[in-house]
Write a protein that holds these residues in place. Structure first.
Motif, mmCIF file in Angstrom:
data_model
loop_
_atom_site.group_PDB
_atom_site.id
_atom_site.type_symbol
_atom_site.label_atom_id
_atom_site.label_comp_id
_atom_site.label_asym_id
_atom_site.label_seq_id
_atom_site.Cartn_x
_atom_site.Cartn_y
_atom_site.Cartn_z
ATOM 1 N N GLY A 26 0.857 -1.377 0.071
ATOM 2 C CA GLY A 26 0.163 -0.059 -0.093
ATOM 3 C C GLY A 26 0.862 1.086 0.043
ATOM 4 N N SER A 27 0.394 2.062 -0.208
ATOM 5 C CA SER A 27 1.024 3.713 -0.128
ATOM 6 C C SER A 27 2.002 3.603 1.205
ATOM 7 N N LYS A 28 2.760 4.503 1.175
ATOM 8 C CA LYS A 28 3.731 4.677 2.586
ATOM 9 C C LYS A 28 3.112 5.681 2.998
ATOM 10 N N ASN B 47 4.438 4.213 -14.275
ATOM 11 C CA ASN B 47 4.544 4.777 -13.501
ATOM 12 C C ASN B 47 4.983 4.372 -11.722
ATOM 13 N N ALA B 50 7.618 2.182 -11.551
ATOM 14 C CA ALA B 50 8.710 3.275 -11.481
ATOM 15 C C ALA B 50 8.682 3.690 -10.233
ATOM 16 N N GLY B 51 7.262 4.019 -8.981
ATOM 17 C CA GLY B 51 7.686 5.096 -7.677
ATOM 18 C C GLY B 51 7.233 6.367 -7.970
ATOM 19 N N LEU B 52 6.663 6.549 -9.208
ATOM 20 C CA LEU B 52 6.658 7.907 -9.458
ATOM 21 C C LEU B 52 4.764 8.596 -8.540
ATOM 22 N N ASP B 54 2.296 6.671 -5.709
ATOM 23 C CA ASP B 54 2.471 6.429 -4.869
ATOM 24 C C ASP B 54 0.796 4.977 -5.067
ATOM 25 N N VAL B 55 0.921 4.042 -4.747
ATOM 26 C CA VAL B 55 0.217 2.502 -4.776
ATOM 27 C C VAL B 55 -1.014 2.960 -3.471
ATOM 28 N N THR B 68 7.286 -1.232 -2.699
ATOM 29 C CA THR B 68 6.983 0.058 -3.208
ATOM 30 C C THR B 68 6.703 0.888 -2.216
ATOM 31 N N TRP B 69 7.607 0.738 -1.113
ATOM 32 C CA TRP B 69 7.594 2.059 -0.584
ATOM 33 C C TRP B 69 9.597 3.230 -0.783
ATOM 34 N N GLU B 71 12.118 5.557 -2.839
ATOM 35 C CA GLU B 71 11.881 6.154 -3.827
ATOM 36 C C GLU B 71 12.300 5.971 -5.375
ATOM 37 N N PRO B 72 11.926 6.537 -6.383
ATOM 38 C CA PRO B 72 12.208 5.963 -7.726
ATOM 39 C C PRO B 72 13.974 5.602 -8.247
ATOM 40 N N LYS B 73 14.672 5.933 -8.133
ATOM 41 C CA LYS B 73 15.875 5.994 -7.603
ATOM 42 C C LYS B 73 16.844 5.213 -7.193
ATOM 43 N N MET B 79 13.872 5.258 -16.945
ATOM 44 C CA MET B 79 12.420 5.154 -17.318
ATOM 45 C C MET B 79 13.059 6.507 -18.636
ATOM 46 N N ARG C 200 13.064 12.947 -10.542
ATOM 47 C CA ARG C 200 13.249 11.495 -9.166
ATOM 48 C C ARG C 200 13.181 10.448 -9.905
ATOM 49 N N VAL C 201 13.658 9.828 -11.343
ATOM 50 C CA VAL C 201 13.772 8.857 -11.521
ATOM 51 C C VAL C 201 15.401 8.464 -11.164
ATOM 52 N N GLY C 203 17.229 10.348 -9.550
ATOM 53 C CA GLY C 203 17.705 10.793 -7.863
ATOM 54 C C GLY C 203 17.821 12.058 -7.921
#
Ligand SMILES: Nc1ncnc2c1ncn2[C@@H]1O[C@H](COP(=O)(O)OP(=O)(O)OP(=O)(O)O)[C@@H](O)[C@H]1O
Ligand SMILES: Nc1ncnc2c1ncn2[C@@H]1O[C@H](COP(=O)(O)OP(=O)(O)OP(=O)(O)O)[C@@H](O)[C@H]1O
Ligand SMILES: [Mg+2]
Ligand SMILES: [Mg+2]
Lengths: 313, 361, 302, 388, 361
Positions: A26-28, B47, B50-52, B54-55, B68-69, B71-73, B79, C200-201, C203
């Motif tokens: 889920g979301s952070k 997205n 990629a983490g762009l 928030d699910v 899941t939590w 950061e994209p980097k 991408m 963002r990707v 970083g």
């Protein structure tokens, strides 16, 4: 043997799998008080206080009586609310012999603002349209001059304009003042409209020409209905600009046409005895009320229009 | 071993649920294409990976690590975007190296990686230029390079070619394919262009309104679409559909449409066709033979409405059983409008769907 | 094969596009008569010794010599420089920071924006009055802080010659940053979202993205904003009049006020015109290259 | 007939005085349309001038008579009042005659003076000195000497508004008081730069330096706010023209009891005779022209003069009116006038341009303690040298 | 009889000359496609014909009337734009009738024409909607309708389909073709999509930098391109080019490229090939046979680099004579990368160009 290895591999995999499954999903979770939120909202609220403080002081002060102002601090809410300063500012404050407060100036401002806004917007929008869609030789030159003109300090132009208006025989009349406002509104409005119309798809204009529409038909039937945001921007700019104008109102008219700002200045500067801060503040708010209302009502479109008309060079 | 796993992924924008408990496993080194029409949630899914975004619920696992939590980097992904998203004021070289510099990779290493990426993509001569001085294709190459230098195992592409014109598009398509063959890393590629999907993918996930309709290799998708949506979505011109009823006669099966009966005995149905069942018969334009049937074979007579010569082949539009249909024939055979033709169908590669459930039979 | 029909003759160039030309008459008149004519007139008369009424009695550069010897003019120029410098920097920085904050998908965005923009709807007269009062040591912030216990607290910029111009700056920023914020916000919203995602990707930290990527991309908006602020700075007049009338002494005088005072109070038009000509010159140096690049150079439409 | 009259009399005392003029004019069957412009002459004059030159003249307008309207007259924009003056024998009744001289250009009379204003007054708050526990001073030197006591009591010794003309006027007053009438005339009438740079004026600058020190902390803009400081006992005194008296009256204070006035700062009882005058722009309209004449003559009527000047705190322009109602201070002024201890005001002697330069100088001098009196004097001498 | 003639047309924007003395004659009822890459001046030419741009020099004659300086509305043309250019604030019906109302056509006549156009384009149910409530394809249909109601003989299209997605594009392409077949009026159609050009045109004018390179019917353009530019521009994937030298040996002609010799004896050259002449041999991907040559025929061995299955056919990328080339094979035959293949060329439909002049030999 073989079987065993794969089995243990499977087991490992499963173990890993359960570990992952147990992991975050889920979301952070973000607490409402995350660092980011504190910084963002904290700053914004601080800034909002800075912006609101003067308004607050104006309102609070305008509701106090003079004795309270003299002793109290300016941020304290009124102990005893009185609307007298408002009444006085609106209807009783004196300038010289005229003791009808801002009320007269208000109607003058309306009489000045309405035609000036309408005419300046009409002229500038047609002009911007011509510049964007019907370019002709020399148009760019005139336009460049016009834009540079936007930066000329008004004081420089006052004298020549007095002469021009005198020659036209409209000095001191409402007509004259409307012309002045139209002239000085022209550069920035034309720029806005030109950019906006240039940003509309050119093909639309071409399609209308193929359809046989001429200069005015295209303007009225095609362009105008599509231009609400920019008209709102122009309207806000002009209403606030013209309503708030002091210099032209005082230089190019006679006292019977003095707009509200001039009246305000008179009231504020006609100190009879002590400065009546409460009346001044009430008068100040009253004067700002019209542009503020216009702005509050259509502020949302303002940002949209700004984006459409100002951002592209 | 899976490279990327999406488990029970849900995502809502406010009240609108775009993805609902979506599952997807992508193998190491696989080229997976997400195909679907506009707005079906492809970019949203990408997205999320990629983490762009928030699910709302669910997990994303990359290389057995629950990210899941993250950061994209930190996800080990690169991408590439449709609009290139190059930093306009930086030179190509700077565009490539900027992310690495920020991550404090040693300069020598940066130079090495930039050089390698530039070589792979053949953009060495462009390194000093600004993005505005590049053509669309070159820009997209730089954008790919930016993902390349990150030295990651998972590449995400969001419609990277759709801003390019047809010619460039097919050129870059080949290059991406070549890149995948040499790098052998996992690639997830979003597109709504089915040619791209068919030519690039190891597996295609066809999506509709946030739901994966079919996940299979291109040939299966093309030849054995799971349902009516997939069948209609893939292939250009579209598969020809005939709505009708199953009939059995003299040991043979037919699909009767209006007055016309199509002999579908050769169709390898997974479930037997029941007489009277309402079905949709689907035949691809290239699976129709024109004037080639032996006289003893079943064939249908039709008249050409429109002919579309496309160079390598020729597209005919005709009306059969009251419905418009298209037929693709190879080479230079020409049939001007009005020509009369005899059509025979290759039912072995046709598709039949249940009219109610729309699923393949 | 074809006769000489109406359509085969190239029409008169003057009549072509006639409607557009007619529609542009107000602009052409304004540009030529008011802006060019008025400017030329002002420049010409700056070489005369016109007093209350304009008279063509040329005195060469006398007015300019006197202008540059006048301590008040020098102070005005210094004030303008200080005011201009800081108001450019602060408007841009504050405006941008606020816009960046507003761009964080925050709640109540409309409310915050309205709060920041409302001063823009008020006149300088109003702004000046309010801030004059807030900064009044007897009633305003100073007295409040003192009444809270810091007896020695001193904050009376409007009554201290050395810092009075900053007192005016505070009011100017209060009024103007909202608009700058709006322009910047529009600019930020115009930036491709993919750029943010790409950063963002990659970083790249948020602030670095802003400084190294986004700001350079907003060149157009920033220039527009700069020009708007700059034109306001050159014209600054009402605010000073409403807040300090140039005081204490002549510590907060500005060029526009010098022009006005000498034209109308001192009844020395020549002097006023000389001062305006100097202002025009400043404007020209800043604006003309920009305007030429932006509008004159036959740039492509749109 | 409606006649629009513009002026900048908007403070309490002034407004009351104007009301008298309006009443008198309305009594003639015409109508006074008031066009007050607030913010003192500095704000108002440009507006008046642009209206006259812009071809939209008002019926009548106030100027400080002297040189402010000179060019308007020369440009033929102003109405020649010689006829009215002749008929009403202004030459004979207006005292001192220098007032009418200032209205005269090339033998023709262009304005109707309405009052005599003298600048040379020091207004003192009796209450303030009482609070400080010192005697009310009788002259400038005593005032300076009493200052420390006032300061100790938390009272600003000298109230001085921020408007430039106040600083400049205060200096002129100091000059007459300290250097005397002759030096004043040499500097301003003869424009003798040498005198201006000389030791006499240096003394004046010394005194100005004192005044600057004493006025620190006034923090007000308008002259009447400064006066108000005196009225309320927050300040010890103020150097201001006799119009300040109007404010004391409006506040209900009595000369001698609540406040004290020292003409010529109590040193040198000379007063300048500047003042206000009405000018009448040339108007085509027959009827308006007639109304203008009526107004001109109304302004100089004895009843009008009395009513107006009592409210305004100034002196009437004719010597033959009865001012029994006048208070202490006014009577002092009338005495001096009768003795002929008069000089011309700077408005009459200097062009507005030089006036403005002088204002710039003194407003800077009074606000900026780091400017030495010597420097200021040097600049003062330069202005006098360039003056016309 | 010509419908539209362009005579010595020149057009400059300031110092930039976009068109220089261009000549073009279009017949009555002809469907002419202007094809060329972006920026070559196609739209400019079309706008000149429409009267939306003032020409610098030359004449435009429509139906034997010199209309060079006429207003667009008086030229008897209708125009359809890439971005649809519908008036956003008007309903579809109003969009269609606007031009007629401006021209003061009687209301009854307007209604009749709108009704007819709506019928032809099947947009009757949409008449009351606003353009923003329409899909892309529907919008473009309305835009065509707007030209239709003008009842003119010349239709101008400026890339009408390029804002649509692939599927819709091919659908509308067919519709436009059908429209032309039923209306039989002159159509000038600008595109940079060669498939559109090939399928729609009676004749194609291929343009490059404002100059018409070849003007001919689609098959000629495809099979016998006049020069290297046209050959490379048309066809997807592009024609394969081999730069080499002519050799004559044993009565046969060859083109030698690196170590490989291509037998071009079968090539129907219009000018005889001279030995030693530097030439470019061009072969379309579908004119190469894979593993079909008889053992006695000349054939070349190569290895597959990349395979691109496109559903109906299969694209192979290989390297031959040191150059990458593509081959298109039909149907389901698969050649995974690394497969070895035998290629044989159909030289009867190849093209040979002079390397210097780049013109066809
Ligand atoms: N920020 C957002 N807020 C609300 N709804 C959104 C947002 N972003 C996307 N959507 C909605 O989510 C759905 C899926 O969007 P998404 O961008 O994933 O589609 P897509 O398949 O990538 O389409 P395309 O091919 O046009 O890129 C759409 O219906 C869209 O309207
Ligand atoms: N208004 C203009 N001013 C200056 N140059 C222009 C203008 N319009 C077009 N051009 C130039 O003329 C050339 C031809 O433009 P045109 O629009 O005709 O190209 P096109 O073939 O239609 O391209 P596309 O396929 O991109 O529409 C281009 O190089 C373009 O830059
Ligand atoms: Mg997407
Ligand atoms: Mg084009």
């Amino acid at each position: 043997m073989d079987n065993l290895a794969s089995k243990s591999a499977l087991k490992r995999h499963e173990a890993e799998d359960t570990r992952i499954k147990a992991g975050p999903r889920g979301s952070k979770p973000r607490s409402a008080l995350s660092r980011r939120n504190i910084i963002v909202y904290g700053t914004l609220i601080l800034v909002a206080v800075y912006y609101l403080l003067p308004l607050y002081v104006m309102i609070v002060t305008s509701l106090k009586g003079m004795p309270e102002i003299r002793v109290g601090n300016i941020f304290a809410p009124p102990l005893e609310i009185t609307f007298e300063p408002w009444v006085k500012a609106w209807a009783e404050a004196c300038t010289g012999l005229n003791c009808d407060g801002l009320s007269r100036g208000f109607w003058n401002s309306v009489r000045i603002t309405v035609p000036s806004v309408l005419i300046s917007i009409a002229v500038a929008s047609v002009n911007g349209y011509a510049l964007a869609n019907w370019r002709f030789k020399g148009a760019d030159l005139f336009f460049t001059i016009l834009i540079i003109g936007a930066f000329i300090p008004y004081q420089v132009m006052i004298y020549p304009i007095v002469i021009v208006l005198r020659e036209m025989g409209v000095y001191g009349t409402l007509t004259g003042l409307v012309i002045v406002h139209t002239i000085f509104g022209m550069p920035i409005l034309t720029l806005l409209f030109r950019n906006y119309f240039a940003g509309l798809p050119e093909e639309l204009f071409k399609a209308a020409r193929v359809d046989g529409a001429g200069f005015w038909t295209i303007y009225l039937k095609i362009m105008l209905p599509m231009s609400l945001p920019i008209f709102v921007v122009a309207m806000i700019l002009q209403v606030t600009g013209i309503w708030n104008d002091f210099l032209f109102g005082v230089v190019f008219t006679r006292p019977e046409y003095y707009p509200m700002t001039v009246q305000l200045n008179n009231i504020v500067n006609s100190v009879q005895g002590v400065k009546e801060y409460n009346v001044n503040m009430a008068a100040t708010i009253l004067t700002g009320l019209v542009p503020l209302t216009v702005y509050f009502v259509s502020g949302r479109l303002f940002v949209r229009g700004i984006a459409a008309g100002a951002v592209k060079g | 071993m899976t490279s990327v796993s999406v488990r029970d992924l849900s995502l809502s924008f406010g009240a609108v649920t775009v993805l609902d408990k979506l599952n997807l496993d992508i193998d190491h080194g696989e080229f997976l294409v997400l195909l679907g029409s506009s707005g079906c949630g492809k970019s949203t899914l990408l997205n999320c990976i990629a983490g762009l975004l928030d699910v709302t619920d669910g997990q994303i696992i990359i290389h057995d690590r629950n990210v899941t939590w993250e950061e994209p980097k930190d996800r080990g992904i690169g991408m590439v975007f449709q609009s290139y998203a190059l930093y306009p004021q930086m030179s190509v070289e700077k565009n490539l190296s900027f992310g690495l510099q920020v991550a404090r990779v040693p300069q020598a290493e940066i130079d090495k990686r930039v050089k390698r990426a530039a070589e792979i993509l053949q953009i060495q001569p462009l390194l000093k230029r600004k993005p505005s001085e590049l053509s669309g294709g070159q820009r997209q190459r730089v954008a790919i390079g930016r993902a390349l230098v990150r030295d990651v195992d998972v590449f995400l592409f969001d419609e990277p070619l759709s801003n390019l014109d047809a010619k460039l598009r097919s050129e870059l398509r080949v290059e991406i394919k070549r890149l995948h063959q040499s790098l052998k890393n996992t690639m997830i590629y979003v597109t709504h262009d089915q040619i791209e999907a068919l030519t690039l993918a190891d597996r295609i996930a066809v999506m509709k309104s946030g739901v994966i309709q079919q996940l299979a290799d291109p040939m299966t998708i093309y030849n054995a679409p799971e349902n009516l949506f997939v069948a209609g979505f893939i292939g250009s011109p579209s598969m020809n559909f005939f709505r009708g009823e199953v009939e059995a006669k003299e040991g043979r099966s037919f699909v009767r449409v209006d007055g016309t009966a199509f002999d579908v005995t050769a169709y390898p149905a997974s479930v037997p066709l029941k007489p009277g069942q309402k079905v949709v018969l689907g035949v691809r334009p290239e699976h129709v033979k024109v004037d080639e049937a032996r006289t003893d074979e079943p064939a249908h007579q039709a008249t050409v409405d429109i002919e579309e010569p496309m160079g390598a082949d020729n597209l005919l539009w005709l009306t059969l059983a009251g419905q418009p249909m298209s037929v693709r024939i190879a080479g230079k055979r020409r049939y001007p409008p009005g020509s009369s033709v005899r059509l025979s169908f290759d039912m072995g590669v046709a598709s039949i769907f249940d009219a109610a459930s729309e699923n393949r039979l | 094969m074809t006769g000489l029909t109406r359509g085969s003759v190239r029409p008169n160039q003057w009549l072509r596009n006639l409607n557009a030309k007619i529609a542009s008459i107000p602009m052409i008149l304004t540009a030529l008569v008011i802006f060019v004519g008025g400017t030329a007139w002002t420049v010409v008369y700056s070489f005369t010794n016109s007093k209350l009424l304009p008279r063509l009695k040329f005195v060469g550069l006398d007015q300019y010599e006197r202008l540059w010897e006048a301590p008040r003019w020098i102070i005005s120029i210094q004030n303008l420089a200080v005011f201009g410098f800081f108001s450019l920097i602060f408007s841009l920085v504050i405006g941008f920071v606020l816009a960046a904050l507003m761009d964080q998908k925050i709640r109540f965005e409309n409310t915050f924006r309205t709060i920041m923009l409302y001063p823009f709807a008020l006149s300088f007269i109003v702004t000046g009055l309010v801030w004059q009062w807030l900064l009044n040591p007897q009633y305003g912030i100073q007295s409040i802080v003192r009444s809270l216990g810091w007896e020695s607290f001193s904050f009376d910029p409007l009554y201290d010659s050395d810092i009075v111009i900053y007192g005016i700056l505070i009011a100017a920023l209060w009024q103007g940053t909202g608009l700058v914020m709006c322009l910047m916000l529009a600019g930020l919203r115009g930036i491709d979202e993919d750029i943010w995602k790409a950063a963002r990707v990659d970083g790249i930290p948020m602030w670095k993205t802003y400084v190294l990527i986004i700001i350079p991309m907003m060149r157009g908006v920033i220039i527009t904003t700069l020009v708007i602020i700059a034109s306001g700075i050159v014209k600054v007049y009402d605010l000073v009049v409403a807040q300090t009338s140039g005081g204490p002494g002549i510590a907060s005088e500005v060029p526009a006020k010098y022009v006005y005072d000498y034209m109308f109070l001192a009844q020395n038009l020549g002097q006023g015109f000389a001062a305006s000509t100097m202002m025009l010159l400043t404007v020209a140096i800043i604006i003309v290259p920009w305007a030429y690049l932006e509008f004159g150079g036959g740039r492509k439409r749109g | 007939t409606d006649l629009e009259v513009t002026h900048w009399w908007t403070s309490g005392g002034e407004a009351a005085a104007v009301a008298e003029l309006a009443k008198a004019f309305d009594a003639t069957g015409n109508k006074w349309v008031d066009g007050a412009i607030a913010g003192s002459g500095g704000t108002a004059r440009p507006i008046m001038i642009s209206r006259i030159t812009g071809g939209d003249p008002m019926g009548a307008t106030q100027f400080n008579h002297g040189r402010q309207a000179e060019e308007l007259v020369e440009a033929g924009l102003m109405r020649d009042l010689s006829e009215v003056a002749e008929r009403e024998k202004w030459r004979e009744i207006v005292k001192p005659s220098s007032l009418l001289d200032s209205c005269t250009i090339e033998g023709k009379i262009y304005c109707a003076p309405v009052n005599i204003h003298s600048w040379q007054w020091l207004w003192l708050s009796n209450a303030a000195f009482k609070q400080a526990g010192v005697e009310v001073p009788k002259n400038w030197d005593e005032f300076v000497a009493a200052a420390p006591a006032l300061e100790k009591a938390g009272i600003i010794p000298l109230a001085l508004g921020g408007q430039p003309w106040q600083a400049s006027g205060a200096f002129d007053v100091l000059m007459v008081a300290i250097a005397g009438k002759d030096v004043f005339e040499q500097v301003f009438a003869k424009k003798d730069a040498e005198v201006a740079a000389g030791p006499e004026i240096a003394k004046v600058f010394k005194a100005a330096d004192d005044a600057r020190r004493l006025s620190k902390g006034s923090n007000v803009q308008d002259w009447n706010q400064a006066t108000n400081l005196v009225i309320t006992g927050k300040a010890g005194g103020q150097i201001m023209g006799d119009w300040a008296q109007g404010e004391f009256q409006v506040a209900g204070q009595k000369a001698g009891e609540d406040y004290t006035c020292l003409p010529g700062l109590g040193v040198n009882e000379v007063i300048s005779t500047g003042g206000d005058a009405f000018y009448f722009p040339l108007i085509e309209d027959e009827e308006k022209s007639k109304a203008q004449e009526v107004l001109a003559s109304t302004l100089l009527k004895p009843e009008t003069q009395v009513a107006f000047n009592l409210k305004k705190g100034s002196l009437p322009v004719r010597g033959d009116v009865d001012l029994a109602a006048a208070n202490d201070c006014m009577k002092k002024g009338l005495d001096i006038l009768a003795k002929g201890n008069v000089i011309q005001g700077t408005d009459q002697l200097l062009s507005p341009d030089s006036q403005k330069q002088k204002e710039d100088l003194f407003s800077e001098f009074f606000a900026n303690p780091s400017m030495t009196p010597e420097d200021a004097q040097k600049r003062f001498a330069e202005i006098i040298a360039d003056a016309d």
